[in-house]
Structure formats: structure tokens, C-alpha cells
Design a protein around this motif. Structure first.
Motif, PDB file in Angstrom:
ATOM      1  N   VAL A   1      -3.633   7.278  -5.130  1.00  0.00           N
ATOM      2  CA  VAL A   1      -4.129   7.724  -3.833  1.00  0.00           C
ATOM      3  C   VAL A   1      -5.620   7.438  -3.700  1.00  0.00           C
ATOM      4  O   VAL A   1      -6.387   7.647  -4.639  1.00  0.00           O
ATOM      5  CB  VAL A   1      -3.857   9.234  -3.638  1.00  0.00           C
ATOM      6  CG1 VAL A   1      -4.485   9.738  -2.354  1.00  0.00           C
ATOM      7  CG2 VAL A   1      -2.360   9.500  -3.652  1.00  0.00           C
ATOM      8  N   GLN A   2      -6.014   6.954  -2.524  1.00  0.00           N
ATOM      9  CA  GLN A   2      -7.401   6.585  -2.309  1.00  0.00           C
ATOM     10  C   GLN A   2      -8.134   7.600  -1.433  1.00  0.00           C
ATOM     11  O   GLN A   2      -7.574   8.093  -0.458  1.00  0.00           O
ATOM     12  CB  GLN A   2      -7.410   5.246  -1.577  1.00  0.00           C
ATOM     13  CG  GLN A   2      -8.309   4.231  -2.227  1.00  0.00           C
ATOM     14  CD  GLN A   2      -8.484   3.021  -1.331  1.00  0.00           C
ATOM     15  OE1 GLN A   2      -9.566   2.754  -0.860  1.00  0.00           O
ATOM     16  NE2 GLN A   2      -7.412   2.293  -1.090  1.00  0.00           N
ATOM     17  N   VAL A  36      -3.763   4.332   4.438  1.00  0.00           N
ATOM     18  CA  VAL A  36      -4.248   4.879   3.166  1.00  0.00           C
ATOM     19  C   VAL A  36      -3.440   6.115   2.768  1.00  0.00           C
ATOM     20  O   VAL A  36      -3.219   6.383   1.592  1.00  0.00           O
ATOM     21  CB  VAL A  36      -5.757   5.232   3.279  1.00  0.00           C
ATOM     22  CG1 VAL A  36      -6.212   6.036   2.066  1.00  0.00           C
ATOM     23  CG2 VAL A  36      -6.586   3.969   3.400  1.00  0.00           C
ATOM     24  N   MET A  37      -2.959   6.876   3.764  1.00  0.00           N
ATOM     25  CA  MET A  37      -2.181   8.084   3.486  1.00  0.00           C
ATOM     26  C   MET A  37      -0.709   7.787   3.222  1.00  0.00           C
ATOM     27  O   MET A  37       0.135   8.681   3.235  1.00  0.00           O
ATOM     28  CB  MET A  37      -2.289   9.066   4.667  1.00  0.00           C
ATOM     29  CG  MET A  37      -3.642   9.731   4.777  1.00  0.00           C
ATOM     30  SD  MET A  37      -4.036  10.710   3.315  1.00  0.00           S
ATOM     31  CE  MET A  37      -5.203   9.697   2.481  1.00  0.00           C
ATOM     32  N   GLY A  38      -0.405   6.506   3.030  1.00  0.00           N
ATOM     33  CA  GLY A  38       0.947   6.148   2.630  1.00  0.00           C
ATOM     34  C   GLY A  38       1.969   6.136   3.755  1.00  0.00           C
ATOM     35  O   GLY A  38       3.166   6.139   3.506  1.00  0.00           O
ATOM     36  N   PHE A  62       0.980   4.176  -2.946  1.00  0.00           N
ATOM     37  CA  PHE A  62       0.771   5.579  -2.597  1.00  0.00           C
ATOM     38  C   PHE A  62       1.939   6.430  -3.089  1.00  0.00           C
ATOM     39  O   PHE A  62       1.754   7.504  -3.658  1.00  0.00           O
ATOM     40  CB  PHE A  62       0.639   5.703  -1.084  1.00  0.00           C
ATOM     41  CG  PHE A  62       0.281   7.069  -0.615  1.00  0.00           C
ATOM     42  CD1 PHE A  62      -1.041   7.421  -0.414  1.00  0.00           C
ATOM     43  CD2 PHE A  62       1.269   8.017  -0.382  1.00  0.00           C
ATOM     44  CE1 PHE A  62      -1.369   8.690   0.018  1.00  0.00           C
ATOM     45  CE2 PHE A  62       0.944   9.295   0.046  1.00  0.00           C
ATOM     46  CZ  PHE A  62      -0.379   9.623   0.246  1.00  0.00           C
ATOM     47  N   ARG A  98      -7.916  15.923   1.475  1.00  0.00           N
ATOM     48  CA  ARG A  98      -6.770  15.211   2.031  1.00  0.00           C
ATOM     49  C   ARG A  98      -6.109  14.337   0.960  1.00  0.00           C
ATOM     50  O   ARG A  98      -4.886  14.313   0.835  1.00  0.00           O
ATOM     51  CB  ARG A  98      -7.225  14.345   3.205  1.00  0.00           C
ATOM     52  CG  ARG A  98      -6.083  13.652   3.916  1.00  0.00           C
ATOM     53  CD  ARG A  98      -6.578  12.787   5.053  1.00  0.00           C
ATOM     54  NE  ARG A  98      -7.425  11.701   4.565  1.00  0.00           N
ATOM     55  CZ  ARG A  98      -7.948  10.763   5.352  1.00  0.00           C
ATOM     56  NH1 ARG A  98      -7.718  10.794   6.655  1.00  0.00           N
ATOM     57  NH2 ARG A  98      -8.704   9.805   4.849  1.00  0.00           N
ATOM     58  N   GLY A  99      -6.945  13.659   0.167  1.00  0.00           N
ATOM     59  CA  GLY A  99      -6.394  12.840  -0.909  1.00  0.00           C
ATOM     60  C   GLY A  99      -5.659  13.686  -1.942  1.00  0.00           C
ATOM     61  O   GLY A  99      -4.578  13.331  -2.394  1.00  0.00           O
ATOM     62  N   PRO A 121     -10.960   6.895   0.835  1.00  0.00           N
ATOM     63  CA  PRO A 121     -11.613   5.645   1.203  1.00  0.00           C
ATOM     64  C   PRO A 121     -13.108   5.796   1.472  1.00  0.00           C
ATOM     65  O   PRO A 121     -13.587   6.875   1.803  1.00  0.00           O
ATOM     66  CB  PRO A 121     -10.867   5.218   2.469  1.00  0.00           C
ATOM     67  CG  PRO A 121     -10.306   6.465   3.032  1.00  0.00           C
ATOM     68  CD  PRO A 121     -10.045   7.388   1.888  1.00  0.00           C
ATOM     69  N   PRO A 169       0.799  -1.227   0.000  1.00  0.00           N
ATOM     70  CA  PRO A 169       0.000   0.000   0.000  1.00  0.00           C
ATOM     71  C   PRO A 169       0.834   1.281   0.000  1.00  0.00           C
ATOM     72  O   PRO A 169       0.531   2.207  -0.745  1.00  0.00           O
ATOM     73  CB  PRO A 169      -0.806  -0.115   1.291  1.00  0.00           C
ATOM     74  CG  PRO A 169      -0.901  -1.563   1.569  1.00  0.00           C
ATOM     75  CD  PRO A 169       0.363  -2.167   1.044  1.00  0.00           C
ATOM     76  N   ASP A 170       1.916   1.325   0.800  1.00  0.00           N
ATOM     77  CA  ASP A 170       2.656   2.592   0.834  1.00  0.00           C
ATOM     78  C   ASP A 170       3.478   2.813  -0.434  1.00  0.00           C
ATOM     79  O   ASP A 170       3.764   3.938  -0.808  1.00  0.00           O
ATOM     80  CB  ASP A 170       3.502   2.737   2.116  1.00  0.00           C
ATOM     81  CG  ASP A 170       4.541   1.647   2.259  1.00  0.00           C
ATOM     82  OD1 ASP A 170       4.134   0.471   2.287  1.00  0.00           O
ATOM     83  OD2 ASP A 170       5.732   1.975   2.346  1.00  0.00           O
TER      84      ASP A 170
END
Lengths: 235, 315
Positions: free
Chosen positions: A80-81, B187-189, A75, A148-149, A83, A71-72
Motif C-alpha cells: 500500500v502506498q 492508489v487505494m486499490g 494493493f 488512509r493507507g 503517495p 496496481p490493484d
């Protein structure tokens, strides 16, 4: 060349595959909608793309192999999600939530400009920048989640069930924002149960049914397709 | 206002530094224990307060620090400084190894699993010849309360500066994100696993250094006292009492509660722990966010602060 290209993707949980041979592509600058009913595999698709669950098949992102990323790492490459359920940091301020989006960025000046851009895109967030995110209304929270995304400077913003539980007028506003950010050059993959809203703003669409792509084409044509009308729009 | 806090803190450190030259030996001994508690509370603050993982494994790090130092000095005749380094290295390595699987658990499951670590490691140590089995180890005796005191003070300052850096750094911001909502942090990496393990290792480092100082200072260690779970409980109480997730809270909590328990122990020896318990209950009820939060808001809110706290606690 497509920004995101998925070929014959299979993914699921344990031995049970939810997605079966899904082919999908997103061009740079497009808004692409993935629609379908509950259990069609929409969220599974997003989770597979962002590396939260494993998948088989071919995934290329920005010209590079992107299958099986953590996941990172996904990203870091700009996938980018936003959610489902917003997942804000409720006990932090709006401003800190946006800072969290820019967590991995080191270009301080550009981040400052992006803060400004977000507060222009969502004036209400500017007014409430020092308010706790959890204390805002659902629509405002959805805006904060999208901002934020965007603060992550995504190459592809994947928005999951943006309209869930929101009043139609708020959804309308959020759709306008999507076209605004498209004009600013952000590519969007929109995953939605609200078929009409999603297709009304998208360039192209995919209809998922039981884990397969049942229909695909320009969003306009899908909206007029008798099968879509019957199954999803109740017309 | 902010500057004033740091001037006061610097003045307090200076005042603490001259204690061994002005006050009685008894006060110096009390000071050593108080400062080491502040280090332990600050160590717990990193993993429990900032990252949100209520660890009961910090007493294991402390124990590994004491044993690492003691074994190095007694069995291998190494210097105290080298012993400290070895004790800390053992504890940090243990934190990384055990953290990788255990930090996947959340909430109560993490707490319960770390709870079992103390017993397990104590049982292993009790069966090692090199660690003196059940009898423990006796370290070379030196008279140097002033040295131990200043060393403990230095360690406390170092731990606090580390937490201050944490509160302002990207790494610390990531830890707070994990505490507030781990899924969203991912989710924010934010590389959540790496960050959690690093926080655990940092907590282990300070706990182990405190353990090493304690071992040489007391000159005797055994498994029961080195891996004492109640020590872990005291760290948590002190950190939470002062203000978990703040920079100065755990230090203030350690100072205040060390003082309270010392006074209680000398005046009403038999029932001291009962009264200590009452102090804790009152603190949880009236200042659930720690005395540092109360000190900040009390002047403005007055008694209403306590009423709000009681209402919010919802017992």
C-alpha cells in the motif's frame, strides 16, 4: 525470509532506464529508508513496486513472485502506498477518506477497530473526522493520508516524501507515529529526500544515486558515514 | 426526515401511476415524455454525476436502443419485449467496447470524443439496409398510451432505485472516489478501469431501454431523431439542474424542466427556447449544485444561499 526482495531491478520511462540493477530487501517489521537527492530514482522505485510502471528484474513479495503486477493487484496483496503530495479526496470528510482506505476490506468488525486505532494514533483526525480533508493543514493532511493507507491493513506501507513542505516539528511528530506503527507490527518503506529525518527513524537505509544503490547498511552507520555527511547533511 | 422523503417519493409514484386513469390523453402523452427524460437524466447521472465523466455518448445508447428494438420488431418480427432486450444488449455491448479506450481520456478530452460518437454511429446506421438507411423504420402501430406510460414509470422507478443502491454501495463509493480523484482511487486499490466501464454500461442500459420504449411509442424512427445530440444536452441540463450525483435530483430536474418547457412552448411558441435558455442560465447562476441542494439549504440560509452561489460560481 524477507517480506520484500528486489533483485537487479531496472525500470524507467520509454527507453530510458532510471533504475539500474537495484538490489533491495525489506524484512518483516522493519523500517527501511530509501534516501537520495532529486532525480535519484526514489519515486520511480515506488512506482515500479506498486505496478504503476513496468520493470525488469526479480521482485518477490511475501514469498511469491510479484514482478509486473497491476496496481490493484499489488494493493490486494498488501503493498500500500501513501503517495507523494498526499492525494487525499479533498471534498470528502476525513472519515470518508479513511473508509476509502478500507475499500477492499470485507471484515467490517476489524475495520471498525482500525478506525478506533487511527483516531488514537492521530487524535486530531478523530476531532476532525467530519471535516473536509481539503480544509485541513498540510501536516493534518499528511496524517490523514497515512491513516488512509493504514486502513488498508497493509503488509508493507510505502511512504513517499512524507516530510515534503512540512514544518520540522510536524515531521518530528510523523516520525514518532512511524515508530508507533512499527511497534504495532507494520513494515514501512520510507522514501525521503530529508536524509537525516529518514535515517534517524529507520533500521536500515539505502542511498540511491543516479538510479543505483550507492550505499547501504544500518541507518546509524549511514548517518555517521563521511560520504553521507558530506553529500546530504552538509556537515 | 429521511423517512419522510421516501414516504413522499412513494406517494408521488402512486399518484403518477393513476394519471392515465384520471387525466386527459394529452397529459398522459406529456407524462410519457417527462418520465423518459427522467430515465435519461438518471442514466447520465450514473456516468456524469457519480463517476464524473461528462458523457455526450448517452444519446448514442438511446439511439442504439431505438434501432435495436425497431430492427428486431420490423425485420425479424420479434416481440416488443424481446426487442427491448436486444436494443439494451446492443447498447451495453457498445458501451463496453467503446468505453475501454474512451474512458482512458479525462475531462474535456472524454467529452469531445464522446461528442463525435453520435455523428459517427448515425452515419453508419444511415448506410445499413437492415436499419432502413436514411428513411428509417416504421414499427407496427398499437394504441396503448397507458401501457407506454406505466412502462416508462416503472423504468424510471427502476433507474432511481439503481442510483439509490449506487449511492449506498461499495461500487458507488468507488465511482465517487474516481470522480473526486482518480489517481488516488487507483492508489487505494480501486479497479478504476473496470468500475468506469461498468458505470458506462449501466448508463447505456437505461438510455437504451428508454430508447426502445420511445421507438415503439412513436412507431417511427430515423437516424436524425434517434441520434440527436441535443437530446444528450437536455439530459445533462436536467441532471445538473436537479442535482448531479444525487439520487432524486435528476428526476426532479427532468420533471421541472419538462414542465417549464411545455408551458413555454404552449404560451409563447416562437421564443420558447429563448426563455428556456434564460431559465437554465438563472439555474446555473443561483443553484449551481442543483435544486435539490437549494431545497435542502435554502430554509436555513435564506437569500444568502443565492448570494453565496453567485460568489462561488465566479463567472
Amino acid at each position: 525470509m524477507a517480506l520484500l526482495e528486489v533483485k537487479k531491478m531496472n525500470a524507467g520511462y520509454g527507453d530510458a532506464d532510471v533504475l539500474r540493477d537495484v538490489d533491495l530487501h525489506v524484512e518483516e517489521g522493519e523500517i527501511v529508508a530509501v534516501v537520495g537527492s532529486n532525480g535519484a530514482g526514489k519515486t520511480t522505485l515506488l512506482r515500479a513496486l506498486s505496478g504503476v510502471i513496468a520493470s525488469r528484474g526479480e521482485v518477490r513479495f511475501a514469498g511469491r513472485d510479484a514482478a509486473g503486477m497491476a496496481p490493484d493487484e499489488a494493493f490486494g496483496r498488501g503493498l500500500v502506498q501513501v503517495p507523494e503530495g498526499r492525494q487525499l479526496f479533498d471534498r470528502m470528510t476525513v472519515q470518508d477518506n479513511l473508509r476509502m482506505g478500507a475499500f477492499r476490506r470485507r471484515d467490517a468488525a476489524a475495520v471498525r477497530r482500525d478506525f478506533q486505532r487511527m483516531y488514537e494514533l492521530f487524535p486530531v483526525l478523530g476531532e476532525r473526522r467530519n471535516q473536509l480533508a481539503g480544509s485541513m493543514s498540510g501536516g493534518e493532511q499528511q496524517m490523514a493520508a497515512m491513516a488512509r493507507g493504514l486502513m488498508a491493513a497493509p503488509r508493507l506501507l510505502m511512504v513517499d516524501e512524507m516530510s515534503l513542505g512540512l514544518a520540522p516539528v510536524i515531521v518530528e511528530r510523523l516520525l514518532e507515529v512511524l515508530t508507533d506503527i512499527q511497534k504495532q507490527g507494520v513494515t514501512v518503506l520510507l522514501v525521503e529526500q530529508d536524509v537525516h529525518s529518514a535515517l534517524s527513524v529507520a533500521d536500515r537505509g539505502y542511498v540511491l544515486e543516479r538510479g543505483r544503490v550507492a550505499l547501504t547498511g544500518p541507518a546509524r552507520e549511514l548517518l555517521d558515514d563521511p560520504r553521507v555527511k558530506e553529500a546530504y547533511l552538509g556537515l | 426526515m429521511r423517512a419522510l422523503v421516501w414516504v413522499l417519493a412513494a406517494a408521488a409514484v402512486a399518484a403518477l401511476a393513476i394519471v392515465p386513469f384520471t387525466l386527459s390523453p394529452v397529459m398522459v402523452q406529456f407524462g410519457i415524455s417527462m418520465l423518459l427524460f427522467a430515465v435519461l437524466a438518471q442514466g447520465w447521472n450514473i456516468i456524469g454525476g457519480f463517476t464524473g465523466y461528462a458523457s455526450f455518448g448517452n444519446s448514442v445508447f438511446f439511439g442504439l436502443g431505438t434501432y435495436g428494438t425497431a430492427v428486431a420488431m420490423v425485420q425479424f418480427h420479434l416481440s416488443f419485449a424481446l426487442g427491448l432486450v436486444i436494443g439494451a444488449a446492443v447498447a451495453v455491448a457498445f458501451a463496453v467496447l467503446i468505453g475501454l479506450p474512451v474512458l482512458r481520456l479525462r475531462g474535456h478530452y472524454f467529452a469531445i470524443t464522446t461528442l463525435a460518437l453520435s455523428e459517427a454511429v448515425a452515419a453508419i446506421i444511415s448506410n445499413l439496409d437492415i436499419a432502413g438507411r436514411n428513411q428509417g423504420l416504421i414499427l407496427p402501430l398499437i394504441r396503448g398510451d397507458t401501457m407506454f406510460y406505466e412502462l416508462s414509470l416503472g423504468l424510471m422507478v427502476l433507474a432511481t432505485l439503481t442510483v439509490l443502491w449506487l449511492a449506498r454501495s461499495r461500487f458507488g463509493f468507488g465511482l465517487i472516489a474516481i470522480r473526486e480523484r482518480e489517481d488516488a482511487a487507483e492508489v487505494m486499490g480501486i479497479p478504476t478501469t473496470r468500475y468506469k466501464v461498468m458505470a458506462f454500461a449501466l448508463a447505456a442500459l437505461f438510455s437504451a431501454l428508454a430508447g426502445g420504449i420511445q421507438a415503439y411509442y412513436l412507431t417511427f424512427i430515423d437516424p436524425a431523431s434517434a441520434f440527436d445530440l441535443s437530446l444528450n444536452v437536455r439530459m445533462i441540463i436536467m441532471a445538473v439542474f436537479g442535482g448531479a450525483g444525487t439520487v432524486l435530483g435528476p428526476v426532479i430536474g427532468a420533471f421541472l424542466l419538462s414542465g417549464v418547457s411545455e408551458v413555454l412552448a404552449s404560451y409563447i411558441t416562437g421564443v420558447a427556447s429563448l426563455f428556456f435558455g434564460l431559465v437554465i442560465i438563472a439555474a446555473v447562476l443561483f443553484t449551481p449544485k442543483g435544486v435539490i441542494d437549494a431545497a435542502r439549504r435554502l430554509p436555513r440560509r435564506g437569500l444568502a444561499y443565492f448570494l453565496d452561489a453567485v460568489r462561488e460560481t465566479r463567472l
